[in-house]
Scaffold this active site. Sequence first.
Site, PDB file in Angstrom:
ATOM      1  N   CYS A 115       0.230   0.876   0.498  1.00 34.51           N
ATOM      2  CA  CYS A 115      -0.079  -0.404   1.139  1.00 34.51           C
ATOM      3  C   CYS A 115      -0.271  -1.536   0.142  1.00 34.51           C
ATOM      4  CB  CYS A 115      -1.324  -0.271   2.018  1.00 34.51           C
ATOM      5  SG  CYS A 115      -1.145   0.915   3.362  1.00 34.51           S
ATOM      6  N   HIS A 262      -2.556  -7.641   4.002  1.00 33.13           N
ATOM      7  CA  HIS A 262      -1.749  -6.487   4.384  1.00 33.13           C
ATOM      8  C   HIS A 262      -2.031  -6.147   5.836  1.00 33.13           C
ATOM      9  CE1 HIS A 262      -0.259  -2.499   4.868  1.00 33.13           C
ATOM     10  NE2 HIS A 262      -1.456  -1.957   4.839  1.00 33.13           N
ATOM     11  N   ASN A 292       2.007  -1.368  11.127  1.00 36.48           N
ATOM     12  CA  ASN A 292       1.751  -1.340   9.691  1.00 36.48           C
ATOM     13  C   ASN A 292       3.028  -0.869   8.991  1.00 36.48           C
ATOM     14  OD1 ASN A 292       1.000  -0.764   7.069  1.00 36.48           O
ATOM     15  ND2 ASN A 292      -0.863   0.348   7.612  1.00 36.48           N
TER      16      ASN A 292
END
Length: 335
Positions: A115, A262, A292
């Site tokens: 991430c 993020h 995501n």
Amino acid sequence: MYTSRIAGMGKYVPENIVTNDDLSKVMDTNDAWIQERTGIKERRHIKKGDGNTTAVMGVKAAEIALERAQVSKDDIDLIVFATLSPDYYFPGCGVQVQDLMGIHTCPALDVRNQCSGFIYAISVADQFIKTGMYKNVLVIGSENHSGGLDFTTRGRGVSVIFGDGAGAAVLTRSDTDGHGVLSTHLHSEGKHALELSLKGPSTLHWVPEIIEENPQEDIPYYPYMNGQFVFKNAVVRFSEVIMEGLKTNNLQVEDIDMLIPHQANLRISQFIQKKFQLADDKVYNNIQRYGNTTAASIPIALCEAWEEGKIKEGDTVVLAAFGSGFTWGSAIMKW
């Protein structure tokens, strides 16, 4: 010392839209349950036969970024590719991009920081440009999550969250003082590595061993996430690394024109927004539409925010991420 700036952005997401209702047909879940916990309404998944892979999606995003930057592929000095879902165990996607785009013997490297991958990749590119070694660096974040998720009720806690897609940026040498990437800030805390992890297949656990040694209901080659623990750490580290970047550049929270977090969970973004008392037009979220996308989430969101006119020349833009490793980081830019 030189500085670097983003000269062009591009993004690509598969056409195949997978809604929460679609997932409810293959696992015990529903739209309300998913939205309450994640904020996600739909995501994009590669569809069999559409020709997409992690590397291919990266190329599609990169071609748009190059065109917008008005930089030829022959002028790219380095490729930095961030992903946790490469097409192959090895080689990495960076060299695939070099080949697919027909870039002549350009150096390419992969960043495996999940991430936080795009922030780390931006930092790598920025350092190469600052030292004068390279002038134009192509940075890509791309993920094919759908190829490795457990689409059963057993895996719903993870599988409802993730989507596929790619984002790219061309970083180039800046001729304007005080513009471009002002600073980047990177951290890790490996003692929590297995709280968000994929243990196998790996050199420790190849597939035949997994199948032989583990019952079918406990397959370790799907991602594992200790959701509450990750959430609690994320909100702390997001706040810390954003403040670190601001203080380094003698900036205040009020100086932020756009925060691109993020896209891990809408609730995390909302928590950070509330803590910093940022107005809605100062924070960009698109997890509702894409889920995501890990290393691709920040470049996709940054690209969209710019396309929609929400980022303008002279704006102070803050990028921040937290994820598996644990790793986290921020980048402060003057657009």
